[in-house]
Each structure stands twice: as C-alpha cells, then as structure tokens.
Scaffold this active site. Structure first.
Site, PDB file in Angstrom:
ATOM      1  N   GLY A   1       0.855  -1.181  -0.029  1.00 34.76           N
ATOM      2  CA  GLY A   1       0.126  -0.116  -0.019  1.00 34.76           C
ATOM      3  C   GLY A   1       0.914   1.171  -0.134  1.00 34.76           C
ATOM      4  O   GLY A   1       2.005   1.160  -0.398  1.00 34.76           O
ATOM      5  N   CYS A   2       0.324   2.246   0.571  1.00 37.23           N
ATOM      6  CA  CYS A   2       0.873   3.631   0.499  1.00 37.23           C
ATOM      7  C   CYS A   2       2.384   3.547   1.410  1.00 37.23           C
ATOM      8  O   CYS A   2       2.271   2.959   2.434  1.00 37.23           O
ATOM      9  CB  CYS A   2       0.217   4.745   1.030  1.00 37.23           C
ATOM     10  SG  CYS A   2       0.898   6.207   1.293  1.00 37.23           S
TER      11      CYS A   2
END
Length: 177
Positions: A11-12
């Site tokens: 993810g981020c």
C-alpha cells in the site's frame, strides 16, 4: 550491532514507514519505488501505474534487537495481503503487496510465513503477496520521507495511518521503540 536491510511494499509507503519507524531495532526507514522498468521514477510517473514500480519502504534493522521474522509478522498484520494492487481506497499496481528479498534466507522466511498464513486460513482469501529478488530501490522525493511524523493530523494520516499504528500497538506493544 548487526545491521541488515529489508524491503516491503504493502500500500502507501507513508503507512509502512510510520509503522516500521515505531519499532525498536529499526534504525532507519526510507520510502521509495522498486520493481519497475523506469530508472529514477517520479511520484507522478509511478502514480500512472505504467512504470511497474511499487511504493516500498527499505529498512535498516539491528538483528540483535529485532529479527526479520518479526518484521514479516508486523508486515502481514498491518496490511491486507489478499487484495491485488490495492489497499483500501489506494488502488493501482504501485500499491501491491510485495516482499523484495535481499538473500535466500529472507526469501525462504517470506515463503514459509505465506504458506503458514494460507494454511491457517487466517485471511478470508489466499495471500497475493509477491516474493521477488531485490531490484534497484529509488528513494521517493524528500516530501514523502517521514510523512506521518511531519503531518500526523493530516486527514489521510488520521484516517488510514493512525489505525495501523493502533493495530501495531495492540499486537506488538513489546516491540515498540
């Protein structure tokens, strides 16, 4: 002190960075891009999904204080390894779940934990986490580094990162710095 490196995408990178920075024994965390075809990509290029890069964090950790297996346990606790190219509202191949191993021992440990998690049916679907050899890691732009520490009250930090940190504190309290 014995320093080794580990590289994860899930993810981020702001989320992973904040989580791993909170662990005792993690000496440094750098957000970056890995696994793509373009040298020195920019954030804007990576966001198009056409470069093949994942947002990653590269950690330096002291093996006398924290081991790679624990880092893997944290990684699999704080993100959803069953969603291909997505973490929550963050969608695209740059948000894929990936472990870039630095040596055969890291590869074996990653494969073992994935097999264990799949066999235990701890997730509602099979894990899609990629395990791949370490490619070149390009540092993200300076404004991405230490993002949560600099902007803890920003909306994304409160809505997405803070719950991951709460989960970390709940499951790994004894490992916090």
């Amino acid at each position: 002190m014995v320093i080794r490196e580990a590289t994860f995408g899930g993810g981020c990178f702001w989320c992973l960075e904040a989580v791993f920075q909170a662990l005792a024994g993690v000496e440094s965390v750098q957000s970056g891009y890995a696994g793509g075809q373009v040298a020195n990509p920019t954030y804007q290029q990576v966001c198009t999904g056409t470069t093949g890069h994942a947002e990653v964090v590269q950690l330096a950790f002291d093996t006398k204080r924290i081991d790679y297996r624990t880092l893997l346990d944290v990684f699999f606790t704080i993100h959803d390894p069953t969603t291909r190219d997505r973490q929550g509202a963050d969608v695209g191949s740059q948000y894929r779940s990936v472990i870039f191993y630095h040596d055969d021992d890291q590869r074996e440990q990653a494969e073992q934990i994935i097999a264990r998690l799949n066999a235990g049916h701890l997730w509602p679907a099979p894990l899609v986490t990629q395990v791949a050899p370490l490619p070149t890691v390009y540092p993200a732009e300076r404004y991405h580094q230490d993002y949560y520490r600099r902007y803890p009250h920003q909306g994304y930090c409160q809505a997405v990162i803070a719950p991951k940190l709460a989960k970390l504190r709940h499951h790994f309290r004894e490992r916090l710095a």
